[in-house]
Design an enzyme around this catalytic site. Structure first.
Site, short mmCIF file in Angstrom:
data_model
loop_
_atom_site.label_atom_id
_atom_site.label_comp_id
_atom_site.label_asym_id
_atom_site.label_seq_id
_atom_site.Cartn_x
_atom_site.Cartn_y
_atom_site.Cartn_z
N ASP A 9 -10.55 6.07 -6.05
CA ASP A 9 -10.01 6.24 -4.83
C ASP A 9 -10.84 5.35 -3.73
O ASP A 9 -12.11 5.05 -4.14
CB ASP A 9 -10.03 7.64 -4.14
CG ASP A 9 -9.57 7.74 -2.86
OD1 ASP A 9 -8.48 7.55 -2.61
OD2 ASP A 9 -10.22 8.08 -1.76
N SER A 10 -10.40 4.95 -2.52
CA SER A 10 -11.36 4.34 -1.80
C SER A 10 -12.49 4.98 -1.03
O SER A 10 -13.46 4.51 -0.57
CB SER A 10 -10.30 3.71 -0.44
OG SER A 10 -9.79 4.94 0.17
N TYR A 41 -9.66 0.91 2.58
CA TYR A 41 -8.75 -0.12 2.31
C TYR A 41 -7.70 -0.53 2.81
O TYR A 41 -7.49 -1.90 2.76
CB TYR A 41 -8.30 0.09 0.64
CG TYR A 41 -9.56 0.27 -0.54
CD1 TYR A 41 -10.77 0.00 -0.15
CD2 TYR A 41 -9.10 0.11 -1.64
CE1 TYR A 41 -11.72 -0.03 -1.17
CE2 TYR A 41 -10.02 0.23 -2.86
CZ TYR A 41 -11.53 0.01 -2.42
OH TYR A 41 -12.44 0.01 -3.62
N GLY A 42 -7.12 0.31 3.67
CA GLY A 42 -6.07 -0.06 4.57
C GLY A 42 -5.72 -1.42 5.16
O GLY A 42 -4.69 -2.20 5.09
N CYS A 72 -5.65 6.49 -4.90
CA CYS A 72 -5.40 5.82 -3.43
C CYS A 72 -4.28 5.21 -3.50
O CYS A 72 -3.77 4.25 -4.19
CB CYS A 72 -6.61 4.63 -3.32
SG CYS A 72 -6.38 3.54 -1.93
N ASN A 73 -3.38 5.52 -2.36
CA ASN A 73 -2.18 4.93 -1.68
C ASN A 73 -2.16 3.28 -1.95
O ASN A 73 -1.37 2.72 -2.51
CB ASN A 73 -1.57 5.60 -0.84
CG ASN A 73 -1.08 6.97 -1.16
OD1 ASN A 73 0.22 7.22 -1.33
ND2 ASN A 73 -1.92 7.90 -1.04
N THR A 74 -3.15 2.82 -1.15
CA THR A 74 -3.10 1.48 -0.86
C THR A 74 -3.34 0.72 -2.33
O THR A 74 -2.71 -0.32 -2.43
CB THR A 74 -4.24 1.05 0.08
OG1 THR A 74 -4.20 1.69 1.36
CG2 THR A 74 -4.24 -0.55 0.35
N GLU A 151 -13.83 10.21 6.44
CA GLU A 151 -14.91 9.83 5.91
C GLU A 151 -16.35 10.14 6.44
O GLU A 151 -17.25 10.34 5.96
CB GLU A 151 -14.89 8.22 5.72
CG GLU A 151 -13.91 7.62 4.54
CD GLU A 151 -14.48 8.09 3.15
OE1 GLU A 151 -15.44 7.81 2.78
OE2 GLU A 151 -13.48 8.37 2.16
N CYS A 183 -1.60 8.85 2.24
CA CYS A 183 -2.96 8.44 1.89
C CYS A 183 -3.46 9.77 1.49
O CYS A 183 -3.46 10.88 2.26
CB CYS A 183 -3.53 8.02 3.11
SG CYS A 183 -5.44 7.80 3.00
N THR A 184 -4.36 9.90 0.49
CA THR A 184 -5.03 11.08 -0.09
C THR A 184 -6.00 11.60 0.85
O THR A 184 -6.69 12.61 0.42
CB THR A 184 -5.52 10.97 -1.71
OG1 THR A 184 -6.20 9.49 -1.61
CG2 THR A 184 -4.50 10.57 -2.42
N HIS A 185 -6.38 10.98 1.90
CA HIS A 185 -7.61 11.23 2.96
C HIS A 185 -6.75 12.26 3.80
O HIS A 185 -7.41 13.11 4.29
CB HIS A 185 -8.08 10.06 3.60
CG HIS A 185 -9.22 9.48 3.07
ND1 HIS A 185 -8.75 8.77 1.89
CD2 HIS A 185 -10.69 9.51 3.07
CE1 HIS A 185 -10.07 7.96 1.55
NE2 HIS A 185 -11.15 8.62 2.47
#
Length: 272
Positions: A9-10, A41-42, A72-74, A151, A183-185
């Site tokens: 993941d990012s 990353y977006g 990470c979706n991106t 984050e 987004c997993t965040h």
């Protein structure tokens, strides 16, 4: 097979997927890489996302992971197909599971997707949803402030509430009955998102469905871990180890057995 499952993941977001996988697959070992130093990353270019993602993949391949989950979706939007073509292990992304989850609960087939700029620009979710139903209506919104907020560990309070309200204002009065957290965040902001949106809106994250897909792949390919002893988990971060561990413990009640800070700066670029 007693080898671990790799998750990338990012940053911190993929821990929401890791937590769900540990719940559904308690016998499996998890090796996780979060690229917090270069998160988010977006806003990055496709080539940057691709390079960073392969650096994480190559790190986990050194531990002979039996499966890779791109949490990470991106990164899923950019690298999933390439990784499936180049790697000899199963690769699972989070976009298709998220789309499946949304289609299971929507009543009017009007779905909203929020995500990073990169994920939204890729149109990965509309493609995935339209592949399931040609009648689905999708509206998308980038929420670039969410990942930096998470984050920093700010997932509650006035600052977080204000950013959620400001970011979601363009879709507040939409006719959708289902919202995908693309987004997993974002699941870490789910209580605030649900509080802001109308009560009838289903808010979907991909963690549960992703874990179910991983379980299905393990079973059908006979990759389930057979060892009787407890699994071992390893967590790597390109940021500082202590904040990572504190975040996992405080926000997800996740107790990583070991967190190691790593760098890719001196690694050879290998694209398989």
């Amino acid at each position: 097979m007693d080898k671990p499952i790799g998750i990338i993941d990012s940053g911190y977001g993929g821990l929401t997927v890791a937590t769900e996988m540990m719940r559904q697959l308690p016998k499996e070992s998890i090796y996780y890489v979060g690229d917090s130093k270069r998160c988010p990353y977006g806003p990055r270019t496709v080539e940057e996302v691709r390079r960073f993602t392969w650096e994480m993949i190559n790190h986990l391949l050194e531990y002979e992971v039996k499966m890779l989950v791109i949490a990470c979706n991106t990164a899923t939007a950019v690298v999933l197909q390439e990784a499936r073509e180049k790697l000899a292990i199963p690769v699972v992304g989070v976009i298709q599971p998220g789309a499946i989850s949304a289609m299971k609960v929507t009543n009017n087939q009007h779905i909203a997707v929020i995500g990073t700029s990169g994920t939204i620009k890729s149109n990965a979710y509309p493609y995935a949803l339209e592949a399931i139903s040609e009648n689905v209506k999708v509206e998308s919104l980038a929420c670039p402030l969410f990942v930096p907020l998470v984050e920093q560990g700010i997932v509650a309070g006035e600052e977080a509430e204000g950013i959620v309200e400001e970011s979601l204002a363009p879709i507040k009065d939409g006719q959708f009955d289902t919202l995908i957290l693309g987004c997993t965040h974002y699941p870490l902001l789910k209580p605030l998102i649900e509080a802001y949106l109308p009560s009838h809106v289903n808010v979907i994250s991909s963690g549960e469905e992703t874990a179910r897909e991983v379980s299905s792949v393990l079973f059908h390919q006979s990759l389930n871990r057979k060892a009787a002893e407890a699994p071992t988990h390893q967590f790597f971060t390109t940021g500082a180890a202590k904040p990572f561990e504190e975040f996992a413990r405080k926000r997800l009640s996740l107790f990583p057995a070991k967190v190691e800070s790593i760098t890719f700066e001196h690694r050879l670029k290998i694209e398989r």
